[in-house]
Scaffold this active site. Structure first.
Site: not given
Ligand SMILES: NC(=O)c1ccc[n+]([C@@H]2O[C@H](COP(=O)([O-])OP(=O)(O)OC[C@H]3O[C@@H](n4cnc5c(N)ncnc54)[C@H](OP(=O)(O)O)[C@@H]3O)[C@@H](O)[C@H]2O)c1
Length: 273
Positions: A135, A148
């Site tokens: 991130s 985080y």
């Molecule tokens: N969106 C942003 O703006 C942003 C920015 C920077 C970095 N990121 C990074 O991008 C990545 C994906 O996030 P996202 O934004 O796409 O969020 P998201 O839509 O909430 O997706 C997160 C995913 O991670 C899964 N997950 C969480 N804990 C888990 C575990 N213990 N075992 C297996 N799966 C798990 C969730 O599964 P469940 O549905 O079962 O909970 C979901 O499939 C993360 O690492 C986040 O830090 C996101």
């Protein structure tokens, strides 16, 4: 030996992970995504059908070491995208050891475990790719999401170490550093803040939520990050890190050029701390 066609993405039922399994399938991989339940597997299958691609799913909570070993040894992926994560919003004073441990288990230990398990197969197959979704908060820091940021900073450090350690085996390690993208992570942040009702930091949390609600309409789509992950997974000479989004690029510059005292003063002012 790693199967050069298999790409495994963790946390594939939503947001960046879902967009990534679709993108990797489009790029010709046997794309496999991990999910934490049958209903979530069905959501992936539906999204894949709508996109006209094939995506497989495996049931896995990345904090389960035996589950990780079983999945990696069975699939022997040549590409691992460590994406699973969540917002872990909370002031240091509000987050207990167990919550902090869970964040580290999910966003630091799990990605490194997946890498450790996949490396021997990749080495045997003559190479591979580990893409770690970090991130902008792996580089920059702000108050009220310290754990985080600690996780993402740790992921950055470990990925830097691993990149040099694995290079001789033909395994490339890449960090992808998104800014703000429209995914389920923001709903998760809202739920976390609700759990912290009554905290002395509540006004700050409210300001964060207001900020993200206002920003959501102009946030990018997760497919944009997935395209960068696709490039990181396939480029002959991938970069060590890819910042994704104008906000991430701007914040990285601000982080480098702004004195700490000024940053502290501005974040206290903005968050009412
Ligand atoms: N969106 C942003 O703006 C942003 C920015 C920077 C970095 N990121 C990074 O991008 C990545 C994906 O996030 P996202 O934004 O796409 O969020 P998201 O839509 O909430 O997706 C997160 C995913 O991670 C899964 N997950 C969480 N804990 C888990 C575990 N213990 N075992 C297996 N799966 C798990 C969730 O599964 P469940 O549905 O079962 O909970 C979901 O499939 C993360 O690492 C986040 O830090 C996101």
């Amino acid at each position: 030996m790693a199967d050069s066609k298999v790409a495994l993405t963790t946390g594939a039922n939503s947001g960046i992970g879902l967009a990534t399994v679709l993108e990797l399938a489009r790029r010709g991989f046997r794309s496999v995504g991990s999910v934490r339940g049958e209903a979530k597997a069905e959501a992936v299958a539906k999204a894949a059908a709508d996109a006209g691609v094939q995506v497989e799913t495996v049931l896995l909570d990345v904090t389960d070491p035996e589950g990780c070993a079983e999945v990696v040894d069975r699939l022997r992926p040549a590409v691992v995208v460590n994406n699973a994560g969540y917002s872990a919003t909370g002031a240091i004073e509000d987050v207990d050891d167990e919550e902090a441990r869970q964040a580290f288990e999910t966003m630091v230990l799990a990605p490194m475990r997946m890498a450790r398990l996949a490396l021997p197969h990749m080495r045997q197959g003559g190479g591979g790719r580990i893409v770690n979704v970090s991130s902008i908060y792996g580089i920059a820091t702000t108050p009220l999401t310290g754990w985080y940021q600690a996780c993402k900073h740790a992921l950055e450090a470990l990925s830097d170490a691993l990149r040099a350690e694995a290079a001789g085996s033909g395994v490339k390690v890449v960090l992808v550093e998104p800014g703000g993208f429209r995914t389920g992570i923001w709903e998760e942040a809202e739920r976390e803040v609700q759990r912290r009702a009554g905290s002395r930091y509540e006004p700050g949390y409210r300001r964060i939520l207001t900020g993200t609600r206002l920003a959501q309409p102009v946030m990018g789509e997760p497919a944009q990050v997935a395209r960068v992950i696709g490039r990181a997974a396939t480029a002959r000479l991938p970069r060590a890190r890819y910042l994704v989004g104008y906000d991430a690029q701007a914040l990285a510059v601000v982080q480098r050029l702004t004195p700490t005292a000024v940053k502290d003063r501005v974040s206290r002012l903005v968050l009412g701390l």
